[in-house]
Design an enzyme around this catalytic site. Sequence first.
Site, PDB file in Angstrom:
ATOM      1  N   SER A  13       0.844  -1.197   0.000  1.00 52.03           N
ATOM      2  CA  SER A  13       0.000   0.000   0.000  1.00 52.03           C
ATOM      3  C   SER A  13       0.876   1.243   0.000  1.00 52.03           C
ATOM      4  CB  SER A  13      -0.905   0.002   1.227  1.00 52.03           C
ATOM      5  OG  SER A  13      -1.502   1.271   1.338  1.00 52.03           O
ATOM      6  N   HIS A  36      -1.156  -1.504  -4.137  1.00 47.02           N
ATOM      7  CA  HIS A  36      -2.424  -1.078  -3.536  1.00 47.02           C
ATOM      8  C   HIS A  36      -2.454   0.448  -3.420  1.00 47.02           C
ATOM      9  CE1 HIS A  36      -6.010  -1.993  -1.082  1.00 47.02           C
ATOM     10  NE2 HIS A  36      -5.633  -0.980  -0.303  1.00 47.02           N
ATOM     11  N   ASP A  38      -4.656   3.572  -2.134  1.00 45.50           N
ATOM     12  CA  ASP A  38      -5.751   3.959  -1.240  1.00 45.50           C
ATOM     13  C   ASP A  38      -6.245   5.365  -1.540  1.00 45.50           C
ATOM     14  OD1 ASP A  38      -6.064   1.711   0.596  1.00 45.50           O
ATOM     15  OD2 ASP A  38      -4.026   2.174   1.247  1.00 45.50           O
ATOM     16  N   MET A  40      -8.881   8.190  -0.551  1.00 47.02           N
ATOM     17  CA  MET A  40      -9.784   8.589   0.549  1.00 47.02           C
ATOM     18  C   MET A  40     -10.268  10.008   0.330  1.00 47.02           C
ATOM     19  SD  MET A  40      -7.697   7.163   3.833  1.00 47.02           S
ATOM     20  CE  MET A  40      -6.739   5.644   3.768  1.00 47.02           C
ATOM     21  N   HIS A  69      -8.214   1.019  -4.220  1.00 44.21           N
ATOM     22  CA  HIS A  69      -9.167   0.851  -3.120  1.00 44.21           C
ATOM     23  C   HIS A  69      -9.841   2.199  -2.871  1.00 44.21           C
ATOM     24  CE1 HIS A  69      -9.597  -0.158   1.493  1.00 44.21           C
ATOM     25  NE2 HIS A  69     -10.764  -0.050   0.895  1.00 44.21           N
ATOM     26  N   MET A  71     -12.029   4.492  -0.990  1.00 47.38           N
ATOM     27  CA  MET A  71     -12.725   4.746   0.280  1.00 47.38           C
ATOM     28  C   MET A  71     -13.367   6.109   0.143  1.00 47.38           C
ATOM     29  SD  MET A  71      -9.785   3.204   2.749  1.00 47.38           S
ATOM     30  CE  MET A  71      -8.599   3.315   1.423  1.00 47.38           C
ATOM     31  N   MET A 140     -11.610  -5.601   5.336  1.00 50.17           N
ATOM     32  CA  MET A 140     -10.833  -4.654   6.145  1.00 50.17           C
ATOM     33  C   MET A 140     -10.544  -5.287   7.501  1.00 50.17           C
ATOM     34  SD  MET A 140     -10.234  -2.104   4.223  1.00 50.17           S
ATOM     35  CE  MET A 140      -9.275  -1.252   5.485  1.00 50.17           C
ATOM     36  N   ASP A 178      -6.739  -6.207   4.442  1.00 51.62           N
ATOM     37  CA  ASP A 178      -6.140  -4.878   4.434  1.00 51.62           C
ATOM     38  C   ASP A 178      -6.192  -4.270   5.826  1.00 51.62           C
ATOM     39  OD1 ASP A 178      -5.274  -2.344   3.791  1.00 51.62           O
ATOM     40  OD2 ASP A 178      -6.947  -1.864   2.468  1.00 51.62           O
ATOM     41  N   GLY A 179      -4.992  -4.056   6.386  1.00 51.51           N
ATOM     42  CA  GLY A 179      -4.911  -3.398   7.689  1.00 51.51           C
ATOM     43  C   GLY A 179      -4.139  -4.219   8.697  1.00 51.51           C
TER      44      GLY A 179
HETATM   45  C1  DX5 Z   1      -6.389   1.787   5.471  1.00 49.44           C
HETATM   46  C2  DX5 Z   1      -5.911   1.415   4.091  1.00 49.44           C
HETATM   47  C3  DX5 Z   1      -4.806   0.457   4.065  1.00 49.44           C
HETATM   48  C4  DX5 Z   1      -3.524   0.908   4.710  1.00 49.44           C
HETATM   49  C5  DX5 Z   1      -2.939  -0.291   5.377  1.00 49.44           C
HETATM   50  O1  DX5 Z   1      -7.633   2.367   5.402  1.00 49.44           O
HETATM   51  O2  DX5 Z   1      -6.965   0.863   3.326  1.00 49.44           O
HETATM   52  O3  DX5 Z   1      -4.539  -0.017   2.742  1.00 49.44           O
HETATM   53  O4  DX5 Z   1      -2.583   1.437   3.815  1.00 49.44           O
HETATM   54  O5  DX5 Z   1      -1.855   0.126   6.105  1.00 49.44           O
HETATM   55  P1  DX5 Z   1      -1.117  -0.802   7.151  1.00 49.44           P
HETATM   56  O6  DX5 Z   1      -0.571  -1.976   6.400  1.00 49.44           O
HETATM   57  O7  DX5 Z   1      -0.055   0.100   7.700  1.00 49.44           O
HETATM   58  O8  DX5 Z   1      -2.133  -1.207   8.173  1.00 49.44           O
HETATM   59 ZN    ZN Z   2      -6.516  -0.124   1.376  1.00 48.17          ZN
END
Ligand code: DX5
Ligand code: ZN
Length: 222
Positions: A13, A36, A38, A40, A69, A71, A140, A178-179
């Site tokens: 990510s 990946h 992200d 947001m 992804h 969000m 998640m 993820d997470g």
């Molecule tokens: C959080 C993201 C993740 C994040 C994961 O909302 O969707 O993809 O980058 O980060 P780590 O691996 O640090 O938990």
């Molecule tokens: Zn993510």
Amino acid sequence: MSSLKGEIKISPSILSADFSCLEKSVEEVKDTEWLHIDVMDGHFVPNITFGTCVIKAIRSKSEHVFDTHLMISEPEKYIDEFVEAGSDMVTFHIEAVEDVESVIDTIKESGAGVGISLKPNTPFESANKFLPYVDLVLIMTVEPGFGGQSFMHEMVPKIREVRKAVDDLGCDIDISVDGGISPKTAPVVVENGANVLVSGSSIFKGDVRLNLQELKRSTQVI
Ligand code: DX5
Ligand code: ZN
């Protein structure tokens, strides 16, 4: 799009990468199958990251499958833009839309792979009926919004549940987590059926190549 469903794929990510030299960070993880991304919006989640301009900028620097992804609220409005920017997979949150089927169709029509994602409090039952129409389910394992959070062990039964449903259906669907995925937590998610490991801070903080090696070793994929 290269696809090795059933095998373990790592999807670093870039949320935790160094944005002042993103090209270098992407290069450091060039041996992973996926990347990946992200997105947001500060509305669906309490944080803002970036949009299509960043995806466009790194598209020509990378051979990865771009695992985007979203969000964001109203993802259906932006799907074509994200695919045109270079996304190979587009994953949206079922909590963010009213008509899940229509968003699935929009992504399919755009030519990208379709992913649906579930926040920790969203039960899998609400997504089960969409399984035959998707390429990926993203579970998640933290509340979406920020990198560097702790893995929620209570999500393990959900991973198992999704794996059973996918196997019962006999469809080739990726199960992504993820997470909080690290060499410590990767074994339990793989044992319970996940085959795509999204990982941000445990890859990009420190020595990236070494971190990646440890993560792969923890799942015995090297
Ligand atoms: C959080 C993201 C993740 C994040 C994961 O909302 O969707 O993809 O980058 O980060 P780590 O691996 O640090 O938990
Ligand atoms: Zn993510």
